[in-house]
Design a protein around this motif. Structure first.
Motif, PDB file in Angstrom:
ATOM      1  N   TYR A   5       0.860  -1.177   0.000  1.00 44.27           N
ATOM      2  CA  TYR A   5       0.000   0.000   0.000  1.00 44.27           C
ATOM      3  C   TYR A   5       0.894   1.224   0.000  1.00 44.27           C
ATOM      4  O   TYR A   5       2.100   1.139   0.289  1.00 44.27           O
ATOM      5  CB  TYR A   5      -0.894   0.009   1.257  1.00 44.27           C
ATOM      6  CG  TYR A   5      -0.121  -0.236   2.539  1.00 44.27           C
ATOM      7  CD1 TYR A   5       0.491   0.807   3.234  1.00 44.27           C
ATOM      8  CD2 TYR A   5       0.026  -1.539   3.035  1.00 44.27           C
ATOM      9  CE1 TYR A   5       1.220   0.572   4.382  1.00 44.27           C
ATOM     10  CE2 TYR A   5       0.758  -1.775   4.186  1.00 44.27           C
ATOM     11  CZ  TYR A   5       1.353  -0.723   4.853  1.00 44.27           C
ATOM     12  OH  TYR A   5       2.086  -0.957   5.984  1.00 44.27           O
ATOM     13  N   SER A   6       0.329   2.348  -0.299  1.00 47.13           N
ATOM     14  CA  SER A   6       1.113   3.583  -0.318  1.00 47.13           C
ATOM     15  C   SER A   6       1.170   4.185   1.082  1.00 47.13           C
ATOM     16  O   SER A   6       0.242   4.028   1.881  1.00 47.13           O
ATOM     17  CB  SER A   6       0.496   4.598  -1.284  1.00 47.13           C
ATOM     18  OG  SER A   6      -0.724   5.094  -0.763  1.00 47.13           O
ATOM     19  N   LYS A   7       2.264   4.883   1.388  1.00 47.27           N
ATOM     20  CA  LYS A   7       2.396   5.537   2.682  1.00 47.27           C
ATOM     21  C   LYS A   7       1.358   6.645   2.853  1.00 47.27           C
ATOM     22  O   LYS A   7       1.058   7.051   3.976  1.00 47.27           O
ATOM     23  CB  LYS A   7       3.801   6.103   2.852  1.00 47.27           C
ATOM     24  CG  LYS A   7       4.851   5.040   3.154  1.00 47.27           C
ATOM     25  CD  LYS A   7       6.169   5.685   3.566  1.00 47.27           C
ATOM     26  CE  LYS A   7       7.172   4.633   3.990  1.00 47.27           C
ATOM     27  NZ  LYS A   7       8.456   5.248   4.447  1.00 47.27           N
ATOM     28  N   GLU A   8       0.811   7.118   1.757  1.00 50.53           N
ATOM     29  CA  GLU A   8      -0.235   8.147   1.830  1.00 50.53           C
ATOM     30  C   GLU A   8      -1.441   7.640   2.612  1.00 50.53           C
ATOM     31  O   GLU A   8      -2.111   8.414   3.297  1.00 50.53           O
ATOM     32  CB  GLU A   8      -0.667   8.564   0.421  1.00 50.53           C
ATOM     33  CG  GLU A   8       0.411   9.320  -0.350  1.00 50.53           C
ATOM     34  CD  GLU A   8      -0.042   9.672  -1.754  1.00 50.53           C
ATOM     35  OE1 GLU A   8      -1.196   9.329  -2.114  1.00 50.53           O
ATOM     36  OE2 GLU A   8       0.751  10.278  -2.491  1.00 50.53           O
ATOM     37  N   LEU A   9      -1.720   6.350   2.514  1.00 53.35           N
ATOM     38  CA  LEU A   9      -2.858   5.789   3.241  1.00 53.35           C
ATOM     39  C   LEU A   9      -2.616   5.851   4.751  1.00 53.35           C
ATOM     40  O   LEU A   9      -3.554   6.039   5.524  1.00 53.35           O
ATOM     41  CB  LEU A   9      -3.125   4.350   2.798  1.00 53.35           C
ATOM     42  CG  LEU A   9      -3.676   4.167   1.376  1.00 53.35           C
ATOM     43  CD1 LEU A   9      -3.839   2.691   1.058  1.00 53.35           C
ATOM     44  CD2 LEU A   9      -5.009   4.894   1.216  1.00 53.35           C
ATOM     45  N   LEU A  32     -11.697   4.262   7.747  1.00 50.91           N
ATOM     46  CA  LEU A  32     -11.056   3.785   6.524  1.00 50.91           C
ATOM     47  C   LEU A  32     -10.364   4.964   5.838  1.00 50.91           C
ATOM     48  O   LEU A  32     -10.934   6.061   5.782  1.00 50.91           O
ATOM     49  CB  LEU A  32     -12.074   3.156   5.587  1.00 50.91           C
ATOM     50  CG  LEU A  32     -12.691   1.830   6.058  1.00 50.91           C
ATOM     51  CD1 LEU A  32     -13.844   1.426   5.148  1.00 50.91           C
ATOM     52  CD2 LEU A  32     -11.640   0.731   6.107  1.00 50.91           C
ATOM     53  N   PRO A  33      -9.166   4.778   5.317  1.00 45.51           N
ATOM     54  CA  PRO A  33      -8.440   5.909   4.737  1.00 45.51           C
ATOM     55  C   PRO A  33      -8.997   6.401   3.411  1.00 45.51           C
ATOM     56  O   PRO A  33      -8.749   7.536   3.014  1.00 45.51           O
ATOM     57  CB  PRO A  33      -7.022   5.352   4.550  1.00 45.51           C
ATOM     58  CG  PRO A  33      -7.216   3.877   4.389  1.00 45.51           C
ATOM     59  CD  PRO A  33      -8.374   3.539   5.286  1.00 45.51           C
ATOM     60  N   ASP A  34      -9.783   5.547   2.744  1.00 52.97           N
ATOM     61  CA  ASP A  34     -10.218   5.887   1.384  1.00 52.97           C
ATOM     62  C   ASP A  34     -11.686   5.560   1.133  1.00 52.97           C
ATOM     63  O   ASP A  34     -12.095   5.285   0.008  1.00 52.97           O
ATOM     64  CB  ASP A  34      -9.344   5.171   0.354  1.00 52.97           C
ATOM     65  CG  ASP A  34      -9.165   3.688   0.668  1.00 52.97           C
ATOM     66  OD1 ASP A  34      -9.786   3.205   1.635  1.00 52.97           O
ATOM     67  OD2 ASP A  34      -8.395   3.023  -0.039  1.00 52.97           O
ATOM     68  N   SER A  35     -12.503   5.565   2.183  1.00 48.26           N
ATOM     69  CA  SER A  35     -13.931   5.294   2.012  1.00 48.26           C
ATOM     70  C   SER A  35     -14.729   5.896   3.159  1.00 48.26           C
ATOM     71  O   SER A  35     -14.267   5.904   4.303  1.00 48.26           O
ATOM     72  CB  SER A  35     -14.183   3.781   1.961  1.00 48.26           C
ATOM     73  OG  SER A  35     -15.572   3.493   1.947  1.00 48.26           O
ATOM     74  N   ASP A  36     -15.922   6.376   2.846  1.00 47.49           N
ATOM     75  CA  ASP A  36     -16.835   6.905   3.857  1.00 47.49           C
ATOM     76  C   ASP A  36     -18.047   6.000   4.045  1.00 47.49           C
ATOM     77  O   ASP A  36     -18.998   6.373   4.726  1.00 47.49           O
ATOM     78  CB  ASP A  36     -17.313   8.306   3.451  1.00 47.49           C
ATOM     79  CG  ASP A  36     -16.208   9.352   3.531  1.00 47.49           C
ATOM     80  OD1 ASP A  36     -15.484   9.347   4.545  1.00 47.49           O
ATOM     81  OD2 ASP A  36     -16.060  10.146   2.591  1.00 47.49           O
ATOM     82  N   GLU A  37     -18.014   4.808   3.452  1.00 47.28           N
ATOM     83  CA  GLU A  37     -19.151   3.898   3.554  1.00 47.28           C
ATOM     84  C   GLU A  37     -19.234   3.319   4.963  1.00 47.28           C
ATOM     85  O   GLU A  37     -18.295   2.691   5.455  1.00 47.28           O
ATOM     86  CB  GLU A  37     -19.019   2.764   2.530  1.00 47.28           C
ATOM     87  CG  GLU A  37     -19.133   3.236   1.092  1.00 47.28           C
ATOM     88  CD  GLU A  37     -19.034   2.087   0.103  1.00 47.28           C
ATOM     89  OE1 GLU A  37     -19.866   2.016  -0.815  1.00 47.28           O
ATOM     90  OE2 GLU A  37     -18.118   1.252   0.265  1.00 47.28           O
ATOM     91  N   ILE A  38     -20.345   3.536   5.625  1.00 45.85           N
ATOM     92  CA  ILE A  38     -20.536   3.086   7.003  1.00 45.85           C
ATOM     93  C   ILE A  38     -20.682   1.561   7.043  1.00 45.85           C
ATOM     94  O   ILE A  38     -21.490   0.978   6.316  1.00 45.85           O
ATOM     95  CB  ILE A  38     -21.775   3.757   7.624  1.00 45.85           C
ATOM     96  CG1 ILE A  38     -21.558   5.268   7.709  1.00 45.85           C
ATOM     97  CG2 ILE A  38     -22.065   3.178   9.008  1.00 45.85           C
ATOM     98  CD1 ILE A  38     -22.769   6.038   8.184  1.00 45.85           C
ATOM     99  N   PRO A 350      -2.371  -0.922   5.716  1.00 44.42           N
ATOM    100  CA  PRO A 350      -1.851   0.265   6.418  1.00 44.42           C
ATOM    101  C   PRO A 350      -2.292   0.319   7.877  1.00 44.42           C
ATOM    102  O   PRO A 350      -1.571   0.843   8.723  1.00 44.42           O
ATOM    103  CB  PRO A 350      -2.418   1.436   5.604  1.00 44.42           C
ATOM    104  CG  PRO A 350      -3.591   0.876   4.861  1.00 44.42           C
ATOM    105  CD  PRO A 350      -3.237  -0.550   4.582  1.00 44.42           C
ATOM    106  N   GLN A 351      -3.475  -0.226   8.182  1.00 42.63           N
ATOM    107  CA  GLN A 351      -3.963  -0.226   9.562  1.00 42.63           C
ATOM    108  C   GLN A 351      -3.052  -1.039  10.471  1.00 42.63           C
ATOM    109  O   GLN A 351      -2.894  -0.718  11.654  1.00 42.63           O
ATOM    110  CB  GLN A 351      -5.392  -0.770   9.620  1.00 42.63           C
ATOM    111  CG  GLN A 351      -6.452   0.137   9.004  1.00 42.63           C
ATOM    112  CD  GLN A 351      -6.638  -0.080   7.510  1.00 42.63           C
ATOM    113  OE1 GLN A 351      -5.810  -0.710   6.855  1.00 42.63           O
ATOM    114  NE2 GLN A 351      -7.735   0.424   6.975  1.00 42.63           N
ATOM    115  N   SER A 352      -2.447  -2.094   9.939  1.00 39.91           N
ATOM    116  CA  SER A 352      -1.550  -2.927  10.736  1.00 39.91           C
ATOM    117  C   SER A 352      -0.305  -2.137  11.132  1.00 39.91           C
ATOM    118  O   SER A 352       0.138  -2.195  12.286  1.00 39.91           O
ATOM    119  CB  SER A 352      -1.154  -4.182   9.947  1.00 39.91           C
ATOM    120  OG  SER A 352      -2.300  -4.910   9.547  1.00 39.91           O
ATOM    121  N   GLU A 353       0.239  -1.393  10.198  1.00 41.79           N
ATOM    122  CA  GLU A 353       1.402  -0.556  10.497  1.00 41.79           C
ATOM    123  C   GLU A 353       1.020   0.572  11.447  1.00 41.79           C
ATOM    124  O   GLU A 353       1.768   0.907  12.373  1.00 41.79           O
ATOM    125  CB  GLU A 353       2.005   0.012   9.216  1.00 41.79           C
ATOM    126  CG  GLU A 353       3.255   0.836   9.462  1.00 41.79           C
ATOM    127  CD  GLU A 353       3.960   1.260   8.185  1.00 41.79           C
ATOM    128  OE1 GLU A 353       4.948   2.010   8.293  1.00 41.79           O
ATOM    129  OE2 GLU A 353       3.538   0.837   7.088  1.00 41.79           O
TER     130      GLU A 353
END
Length: 368
Positions: A5-9, A32-38, A350-353
């Protein structure tokens, strides 16, 4: 040695996070870094688990229950022992193998992690792997431990305690506590600070972590400066109170992922129901296997993290509320779009990091 994944996330996760009050606990919610879906699963996680969920959809419900036969345990151990992380650590981390004597004379394998830039008189992380008390290994969480060491330059150790059912309760628990005592007694020789020992563990390892902290508290030894519980098993007996009553209504699930999320919840429900058979005890209501029932007053600073769709989410957040009510300095982190065991996926999500970073920050904050 590259992220999937990209560091931007990683930056987006921090930018979008917010603190929310959940039943009296201040919870840092990582959106979520790239979604607003609940209630949606993380896109990367969903793509990786589609095949698994398709297989589960075809399985009869009877297969969702915990089978404690040797053949089933063997299969589950293979699954729980799979290394899923992608190495991203760039520093040289020396790994030293050691053995610690258990109370019955057994030699418990221990790994010691030292970075090339380790601090002098370094804070110590003692990590206890998960795996339902019958599986897992230090291999599964090694990249998580190494990443924390890289980012903080602290000293770390992990333990390969004896597993059930061959070694029934409390063997594995006592192994972990024996190692804690050894770390405290040998901290100076290892290059660490015995006054800054942090015990951590994931899932069943979280239960083993709380056992070490509880035994230390009962003995008034003061060995544990803080504890880090990753999606821990803390209410094995499912004791209900003002904070805890398990229900699927406690979960937000997006319509496009609902079926898969519910299957995962049902699967873990079936697995957790067999823990007393695995451990070889009917006494799961004691304060060690179900620390949720204990008076939490006086426990050291505690870090708790759990995924939005984890079967253990309800009890983890309830435990955070109980700790906060008891006056325990508690840091709680909730990851949206995730279920269980994201600590096993360093370099994959990215969440793991981000979780490794939060753990390191917690240790550095309370070791001052």
């Amino acid at each position: 040695m590259s992220r999937k994944y990209s560091k931007e996330l990683l930056d987006k996760i921090v930018e979008r996070q917010e603190v929310v009050d959940i039943k009296g606990a201040q919870v840092l919610v990582k959106k979520l870094p790239d979604s607003d879906e609940i209630g949606a699963m993380d896109t990367r996680l969903y793509n990786d688990t589609k095949k698994q969920m398709t297989i589960m959809r075809l399985m009869p419900k009877s297969m969702m229950k915990m089978d404690t036969s040797p053949k089933s345990i063997f299969k589950l151990r293979n699954m729980f022992g799979e290394v899923k992380s992608n190495p991203i650590v760039e520093k040289n981390i020396d790994i030293i193998n050691e053995h610690v004597e258990a109370i019955d004379g057994y030699k418990i394998p221990v790994r010691i992690y030292k970075s090339e830039t380790m601090k002098e008189n370094a804070p110590i992380l003692y990590f206890i792997h998960g795996g339902g008390f019958f599986g897992g290994s230090p291999d599964v969480v090694e990249e998580l431990v190494k990443l924390i060491v890289e980012k903080t330059d602290i000293l770390a150790l992990s333990v390969d305690y004896r597993l059930a059912p061959e070694n029934p309760y409390p063997t594995g628990h006592e192994d972990c506590y024996s190692v804690l005592n050894w770390i405290y007694d040998n901290a100076k020789n290892l290059g660490g600070d015995k006054n800054n020992i942090f015990v951590a563990g994931d899932s069943a390892g979280g239960n083993l972590t709380q056992y070490c902290t509880t035994k230390d508290f009962e003995s008034n030894l003061g060995m544990v400066k803080g504890q880090l519980l990753l999606y821990p098993t803390v209410n094995m007996a499912n004791i209900e109170d003002e904070f805890f009553k398990w229900s699927k209504d406690e979960y937000e699930m997006h319509s496009k992922h609902r079926h898969g999320i519910e299957m995962m919840l049902d699967m873990f429900n079936g697995l957790s129901g067999g823990l007393k058979d695995i451990l070889g005890t009917d006494d799961i209501k004691n304060g060690y296997l179900t620390p949720y029932i204990r008076d939490a007053k006086g426990l050291p600073p505690t870090f708790i993290t759990v995924g939005e769709h984890d079967f253990l989410k309800v009890e983890c957040l309830a435990y955070a509320s109980k700790l906060a009510k008891a006056g325990v300095d508690t840091t709680t982190v909730l990851y949206k779009g995730f279920g269980h065991a994201y600590g096993d996926n360093i370099g994959v999500y990215p969440q793991s990091e981000d979780c490794a970073i939060e753990m390191g920050n917690f240790i550095l904050k309370y070791s001052k």
